[in-house]
Enzyme design. Structure first.
Site, PDB file in Angstrom:
ATOM      1  N   ASP A  99      75.538  16.458 -12.072  1.00 45.09           N
ATOM      2  CA  ASP A  99      76.901  16.619 -12.219  1.00 45.09           C
ATOM      3  C   ASP A  99      77.268  15.689 -10.836  1.00 45.09           C
ATOM      4  O   ASP A  99      77.162  16.300  -9.543  1.00 45.09           O
ATOM      5  CB  ASP A  99      77.286  17.784 -12.177  1.00 45.09           C
ATOM      6  CG  ASP A  99      78.431  17.817 -13.136  1.00 45.09           C
ATOM      7  OD1 ASP A  99      79.574  17.084 -12.668  1.00 45.09           O
ATOM      8  OD2 ASP A  99      78.727  18.794 -13.931  1.00 45.09           O
ATOM      9  N   ASP A 203      82.344  13.853 -12.909  1.00 42.24           N
ATOM     10  CA  ASP A 203      83.307  15.020 -13.131  1.00 42.24           C
ATOM     11  C   ASP A 203      84.908  14.239 -12.828  1.00 42.24           C
ATOM     12  O   ASP A 203      84.967  13.474 -11.748  1.00 42.24           O
ATOM     13  CB  ASP A 203      83.238  15.888 -11.883  1.00 42.24           C
ATOM     14  CG  ASP A 203      84.101  17.436 -12.099  1.00 42.24           C
ATOM     15  OD1 ASP A 203      83.776  17.820 -13.119  1.00 42.24           O
ATOM     16  OD2 ASP A 203      84.872  17.562 -11.349  1.00 42.24           O
ATOM     17  N   GLU A 257      83.521  12.147 -17.148  1.00 40.33           N
ATOM     18  CA  GLU A 257      84.410  12.961 -17.831  1.00 40.33           C
ATOM     19  C   GLU A 257      85.658  12.296 -17.699  1.00 40.33           C
ATOM     20  O   GLU A 257      86.218  12.083 -16.501  1.00 40.33           O
ATOM     21  CB  GLU A 257      84.302  14.380 -16.933  1.00 40.33           C
ATOM     22  CG  GLU A 257      85.152  15.323 -17.796  1.00 40.33           C
ATOM     23  CD  GLU A 257      85.590  16.492 -17.021  1.00 40.33           C
ATOM     24  OE1 GLU A 257      85.875  17.639 -17.553  1.00 40.33           O
ATOM     25  OE2 GLU A 257      85.645  16.523 -15.758  1.00 40.33           O
ATOM     26  N   HIS A 328      80.863  23.572 -20.650  1.00 37.53           N
ATOM     27  CA  HIS A 328      81.306  24.743 -19.976  1.00 37.53           C
ATOM     28  C   HIS A 328      82.671  24.948 -19.814  1.00 37.53           C
ATOM     29  O   HIS A 328      83.241  25.957 -19.024  1.00 37.53           O
ATOM     30  CB  HIS A 328      80.600  24.550 -18.635  1.00 37.53           C
ATOM     31  CG  HIS A 328      81.182  23.440 -17.658  1.00 37.53           C
ATOM     32  ND1 HIS A 328      81.017  22.200 -18.187  1.00 37.53           N
ATOM     33  CD2 HIS A 328      81.676  23.413 -16.582  1.00 37.53           C
ATOM     34  CE1 HIS A 328      81.555  21.587 -17.430  1.00 37.53           C
ATOM     35  NE2 HIS A 328      82.278  22.379 -16.349  1.00 37.53           N
ATOM     36  N   ASP A 329      83.665  23.995 -20.157  1.00 38.18           N
ATOM     37  CA  ASP A 329      85.244  24.063 -20.175  1.00 38.18           C
ATOM     38  C   ASP A 329      85.524  24.559 -21.516  1.00 38.18           C
ATOM     39  O   ASP A 329      86.896  24.605 -21.468  1.00 38.18           O
ATOM     40  CB  ASP A 329      85.707  22.802 -19.550  1.00 38.18           C
ATOM     41  CG  ASP A 329      85.420  22.504 -18.043  1.00 38.18           C
ATOM     42  OD1 ASP A 329      84.923  23.455 -17.336  1.00 38.18           O
ATOM     43  OD2 ASP A 329      85.096  21.374 -17.677  1.00 38.18           O
TER      44      ASP A 329
HETATM   45  C1  GLC Z   1      85.718  19.451 -14.680  1.00 37.88           C
HETATM   46  C2  GLC Z   1      84.758  20.324 -14.813  1.00 37.88           C
HETATM   47  C3  GLC Z   1      85.443  21.680 -14.564  1.00 37.88           C
HETATM   48  C4  GLC Z   1      86.060  21.933 -13.100  1.00 37.88           C
HETATM   49  C5  GLC Z   1      86.905  20.652 -12.925  1.00 37.88           C
HETATM   50  C6  GLC Z   1      87.216  20.503 -11.401  1.00 37.88           C
HETATM   51  O1  GLC Z   1      86.829  19.419 -15.385  1.00 37.88           O
HETATM   52  O2  GLC Z   1      84.032  20.102 -15.879  1.00 37.88           O
HETATM   53  O3  GLC Z   1      84.771  22.683 -14.724  1.00 37.88           O
HETATM   54  O4  GLC Z   1      86.797  23.012 -13.027  1.00 37.88           O
HETATM   55  O5  GLC Z   1      86.288  19.615 -13.362  1.00 37.88           O
HETATM   56  O6  GLC Z   1      86.014  20.230 -10.835  1.00 37.88           O
END
Ligand code: GLC
Ligand code: CA
Length: 559
Positions: A99, A203, A257, A328-329
């Site tokens: 990540d 991310d 992402e 995980h979100d």
């Molecule tokens: C992304 C991650 C999340 C995190 C955010 C800030 O959305 O998946 O878990 O809180 O970025 O890094």
């Protein structure tokens, strides 16, 4: 180095290390825990792991706040453990995607510790600073909000300025307009690729370039400013630079992402000829049951299908899609997309897998999804661990909103909280589901005696065995990898039905999303044809004819 684009025929398993397996009894998952489960992953048949952040971090946002990009979080282990883990994966034919959190660092990162000291510190310009507004310069520079609630600005005494943080105040945003920052990120990427990792999940990558002047955003009760930093002015230039300077020298993959990504922007990021990212996660399909991406609303299958279809056609032949329901979100897909499944847990879980993974794109399965793990029965706000929940409560307390605000917040988080996906992995029916011998950092779902890996691996008809079968069926399958997509009955609110076709061969998928009997009319072109059932969640099959689908019945034919 030839880029083989292996990600087009991969099955990726996401590990959230904190919740996967604890090797030393401190209640927190770790790298040695992962090492102990590599045979499990191999047996399931996945070909790649995406590991959520394992770098040094004070854990304000569970590792998404990095204080040292080149070292491992104390709780997770050491660099030596990481080396052993990646070797163990490679020995089993499993690749590793790390990540990459590069929109922001932790405020405890050395760069920020320096940056905040003075305006002429060499690291000051690594972050985004503005003077306050108003007579005494104490008002925030603009109306942007943190994605977790409240203003996105924090005051810094030493420089008499505010710094920008699109997430918590302990996650200051990096200034990607500074070439030194971009060089640092390139070096970090190179460091891990050289050490043996095979790619990156990037991310919130769509947020890294901010519009010049940081203008006020239009009003939005949940998130202000988006339009000024989502796909910002230099984003494509910066990603192209990272690709050309580093990524293209490795046979690696990237998945961005992509909050705010739609088909058009998805194409810009993933069009192979543009050389930016390889694939993206768009979120439109997991936002179908939300209002403004925040509040829950009723799930509508027809809408979900419309979004899937848009991406299946839109990215085809140019870019590359990702397939996921969970991470995980996100809350768990059970009961999110199935409603109350009653005694049909396994049927529902298998149905969702067939509906999703026969489409085109790189498939992701999130830890525990292969067991059909479900949402946690949260009863009060104190039970949540997530910084997002704590942030929202803090904002509610601070601005002293109406007394029922907390009740509403509880209702929302019971449906939507990120903690649902973060409860410990359910390995067996021993105490704490075999995740830890200590006290787990987040409560184990009370259903672990019924839903756990040990039990499911011993039962040929389990959700786990179904995933194993589906994964094996999908890998190397040219129809799934390359075939075109055609949907039937797009407006049906009960059934998702589509065909894939490649070089004269077809797959035909029927998936009843409802816990009820649903009449189904076989499309004309299939009636009476001989289809081979390759996947199904009920033992019997009446063949390609009009029929009544059983609750959550799903079947995949090859013909
Ligand atoms: C992304 C991650 C999340 C995190 C955010 C800030 O959305 O998946 O878990 O809180 O970025 O890094
Ligand atoms: Ca541990």
């Amino acid at each position: 180095m030839e880029r083989t684009r292996w990600y087009k025929d991969a099955f990726i398993y996401q590990i959230y290390p904190r919740s996967f397996c604890d090797s030393n009894g401190d209640g927190i998952g770790d790298l040695r825990g992962i090492i102990s489960k590599l045979d499990y992953l191999k047996e399931l048949g996945i070909t790649c792991v995406w590991l959520s952040p394992c770098y040094k971090s004070p854990n304000d946002d569970n590792g998404y706040d990095i204080s040292n990009y080149r070292d491992i979080m104390d709780e997770f282990g050491t660099l030596e453990d990481w080396d052993e883990m990646v070797k163990g994966m490679h020995d089993r034919g499993i690749k590793l995607v790390m990540d990459l959190v590069s929109n922001h660092t932790s405020d405890e990162h050395f760069w920020f510790q320096e940056a905040k000291k003075s305006r002429d510190n060499p690291y000051h310009d690594y972050y985004i600073w503005r003077e306050g507004k108003g007579k005494n310069k104490k008002k925030v520079p603009n109306n942007w909000t943190s994605r977790f609630g409240g203003t996105a600005w924090e005051y810094n005494e030493a420089t008499d300025e505010f710094y920008l943080h699109l997430f918590t105040r302990k996650q200051p945003d990096l200034n990607w307009d500074n070439p030194k920052v971009r060089k640092e990120i390139q070096d970090i990427v190179k460091y891990w690729l050289d050490r043996g990792c095979d790619g990156f999940r990037c991310d919130v990558i769509t947020y890294i370039s901010k519009e010049e002047g940081l203008p006020n955003g239009k009003f939005n009760p949940f998130a202000c400013g988006d339009e000024h930093f989502t796909h910002g002015p230099h984003i494509h230039e910066y990603l192209h630079e990272l690709n050309v300077k580093v990524l293209s020298n490795y046979d690696c993959m990237t998945v961005g992402e992509g909050p705010g990504v739609n088909v058009d922007t998805g194409l810009l990021y993933t069009d192979e000829s543009r050389r930016e990212l390889d694939t993206v996660f768009s979120f439109e399909h997991v936002e179908v049951d939300t209002i403004m991406q925040a509040l829950p609303k009723k799930f509508n299958l027809a809408k979900l299908k419309r979004i899937f279809e848009k991406y299946q056609h839109g990215l085809r032949g140019k870019g590359w899609n990702s397939l996921f329901f969970e991470n995980h979100d996100q809350p768990r897909s059970l009961p999110r997309f199935t409603g109350d499944y009653g005694d049909k847990h396994d049927e529902a879980a298998k149905m969702l897998a067939m509906a999703l993974y026969m489409m085109q794109g790189t498939p992701y399965v999130y830890e525990g999804q292969e067991l059909g793990m479900t949402n946690y029965p949260f009863k009060s706000l104190d039970e949540f661990e997530d910084v997002l929940v704590r942030y929202v409560i803090d904002v509610i307390d601070k601005i002293k909103v109406i007394p029922w605000a907390k009740k509403v917040a509880l209702k929302v988080f019971q449906k939507r909280a990120r903690d649902h996906g973060r409860t410990p992995m359910q390995w067996d029916d021993s105490e704490n589901a075999g995740f830890t011998v200590g006290k787990p950092w987040l409560a184990v779902n009370p259903n672990y005696k019924e839903i756990n890996a040990k039990k499911e691996m011993a039962d040929e008809n389990s959700v786990w065995h179904f995933y194993k079968k589906l994964i094996a069926y999908r890998l190397g399958n040219p129809i799934i990898i390359n075939g075109n997509f055609r949907q039937y009955y797009p407006s049906s609110k009960d059934v998702f039905c589509y065909e894939r076709e490649y070089e004269g061969k077809k797959l035909f998928v029927i998936a009843n999303f409802k816990n009820k009997y649903v009449p189904f009319r076989m499309p004309k072109e299939f009636v009476g044809k001989q289809g081979k059932v390759v996947l199904q969640n009920y033992a019997d099959d009446p063949g390609l004819c009009d029929r009544i689908l059983k609750p959550y019945e799903a079947v995949v034919y090859e013909l």
